[in-house]
Design an enzyme around this catalytic site. Structure first.
Site, PDB file in Angstrom:
ATOM      1  N   ASP A 181       0.949  -1.004   0.023  1.00  0.00           N
ATOM      2  CA  ASP A 181      -0.162  -0.293  -0.083  1.00  0.00           C
ATOM      3  C   ASP A 181       0.899   0.921   0.185  1.00  0.00           C
ATOM      4  O   ASP A 181       1.875   1.429   0.588  1.00  0.00           O
ATOM      5  CB  ASP A 181      -1.538  -0.175   1.077  1.00  0.00           C
ATOM      6  CG  ASP A 181      -2.107   0.928   1.166  1.00  0.00           C
ATOM      7  OD1 ASP A 181      -2.504   0.828  -0.261  1.00  0.00           O
ATOM      8  OD2 ASP A 181      -2.827   1.713   1.685  1.00  0.00           O
ATOM      9  N   PHE A 211       2.117   6.677 -13.184  1.00  0.00           N
ATOM     10  CA  PHE A 211       0.590   6.255 -12.905  1.00  0.00           C
ATOM     11  C   PHE A 211       0.183   6.723 -11.737  1.00  0.00           C
ATOM     12  O   PHE A 211       1.430   8.179 -11.007  1.00  0.00           O
ATOM     13  CB  PHE A 211      -0.235   5.055 -12.758  1.00  0.00           C
ATOM     14  CG  PHE A 211       0.484   4.052 -12.057  1.00  0.00           C
ATOM     15  CD1 PHE A 211       0.020   3.990 -10.354  1.00  0.00           C
ATOM     16  CD2 PHE A 211       2.006   3.334 -11.975  1.00  0.00           C
ATOM     17  CE1 PHE A 211       1.085   3.156 -10.282  1.00  0.00           C
ATOM     18  CE2 PHE A 211       2.186   2.698 -11.250  1.00  0.00           C
ATOM     19  CZ  PHE A 211       2.141   2.524  -9.724  1.00  0.00           C
ATOM     20  N   LYS A 220      12.822   5.639 -12.717  1.00  0.00           N
ATOM     21  CA  LYS A 220      11.885   5.265 -11.651  1.00  0.00           C
ATOM     22  C   LYS A 220      12.497   4.428 -10.494  1.00  0.00           C
ATOM     23  O   LYS A 220      12.254   4.489  -9.608  1.00  0.00           O
ATOM     24  CB  LYS A 220      10.639   5.128 -12.379  1.00  0.00           C
ATOM     25  CG  LYS A 220       9.527   5.375 -10.873  1.00  0.00           C
ATOM     26  CD  LYS A 220       8.084   5.603 -11.714  1.00  0.00           C
ATOM     27  CE  LYS A 220       7.087   5.125 -10.456  1.00  0.00           C
ATOM     28  NZ  LYS A 220       5.240   4.905 -11.547  1.00  0.00           N
ATOM     29  N   HIS A 258       9.985   5.610  -3.626  1.00  0.00           N
ATOM     30  CA  HIS A 258       9.233   4.368  -3.152  1.00  0.00           C
ATOM     31  C   HIS A 258       8.790   3.203  -3.062  1.00  0.00           C
ATOM     32  O   HIS A 258       9.562   2.510  -1.897  1.00  0.00           O
ATOM     33  CB  HIS A 258       8.255   5.249  -2.691  1.00  0.00           C
ATOM     34  CG  HIS A 258       6.642   5.424  -3.547  1.00  0.00           C
ATOM     35  ND1 HIS A 258       7.009   5.911  -4.469  1.00  0.00           N
ATOM     36  CD2 HIS A 258       5.511   5.326  -2.644  1.00  0.00           C
ATOM     37  CE1 HIS A 258       5.662   5.851  -5.093  1.00  0.00           C
ATOM     38  NE2 HIS A 258       4.640   4.863  -4.115  1.00  0.00           N
ATOM     39  N   ARG A 259       8.085   2.468  -3.679  1.00  0.00           N
ATOM     40  CA  ARG A 259       8.217   1.187  -4.299  1.00  0.00           C
ATOM     41  C   ARG A 259       9.454   0.486  -4.411  1.00  0.00           C
ATOM     42  O   ARG A 259      10.076  -0.245  -3.611  1.00  0.00           O
ATOM     43  CB  ARG A 259       6.989   1.073  -5.486  1.00  0.00           C
ATOM     44  CG  ARG A 259       6.786  -0.324  -4.624  1.00  0.00           C
ATOM     45  CD  ARG A 259       5.814  -0.147  -5.858  1.00  0.00           C
ATOM     46  NE  ARG A 259       4.040  -0.116  -5.799  1.00  0.00           N
ATOM     47  CZ  ARG A 259       3.353   1.252  -6.180  1.00  0.00           C
ATOM     48  NH1 ARG A 259       4.408   1.688  -7.556  1.00  0.00           N
ATOM     49  NH2 ARG A 259       2.756   2.019  -5.623  1.00  0.00           N
TER      50      ARG A 259
END
Length: 201
Positions: free
Chosen positions: A70, A153, A176, A181-182
């Site tokens: 999340d 996105f 990216k 963060h991911r």
């Protein structure tokens, strides 16, 4: 080779996670490949709670190790909002463009020097027996005055990275995936998953 379920129906997340986790000693599968099509309600009040809810639900449903994440955008000038409500910030059926437009309307009149923000991601890895491991990652930036870029996105078109002079949506996927963060949470998850796999052999 053991299987790892990427516990999301979001095509963008599936692609990003597959790239970020490529090369680990698992067969990466998605819910539709296992005949799973139900959604899991994100009823938690934090990113951590939502990631755990999804990972545990999919692990129990599939019977295999499952990974869920999340993530949310936290804007200083909005006291950390939209945070856990990032995907629902402009309403349940809002598009990415709707969410970006709504965010910019909330920040109307806020000067550039006060538009600091960060993307935060929590990855939960769950076994079918309910054991959970958590991995966190964050990326700091500034909310731009206008959208720019076609890649990525979500809020990527307005998440500006001062050190690069570009928004997240202006970066090629490879760039990216080295700083998001991911990506940072996934790097910790990779290490953990490799250790889990090695412990079983």
């Amino acid at each position: 080779m053991p299987r790892l379920l990427l516990a999301t129906g979001n095509r963008h997340k599936q692609e990003e996670l597959k790239n970020l986790l490529s090369g680990i000693p698992y067969e990466l599968v998605i819910p539709s490949e296992l005949g799973i099509d139900e959604e899991v309600e994100e009823s938690g009040s934090t990113l951590e709670e939502n990631a755990v809810i999804k990972a545990k639900a999919f692990a129990a449903r599939s019977g295999i190790l499952s990974l869920a994440d999340d993530s949310g955008l936290e804007v200083d000038a909005l006291n950390g909002a939209p945070g856990v409500f990032s995907s629902r910030y402009a309403g349940e059926n809002a598009t990415d463009a709707d969410r970006v437009s709504f965010l910019l309307s909330k920040l109307k009149g806020v000067p550039a020097e006060k538009r600091q923000a960060k993307f935060r991601c929590v990855i939960a890895i769950a076994t079918p027996h309910g054991k959970i491991e958590l991995c966190n990652g964050e990326c700091k930036g500034v909310i731009a005055l206008n959208s720019s870029g076609k890649a990525g996105f979500g809020y990527d078109p307005v998440f500006y990275l001062p050190e690069l002079g570009k928004t997240m949506a202006e970066l090629p996927p490879s760039k990216k995936n080295s700083l998001s963060h991911r990506a940072r949470a996934a790097a910790k998850a990779r290490f953990l998953l490799i250790n889990i796999a090695n412990a079983k052999y």
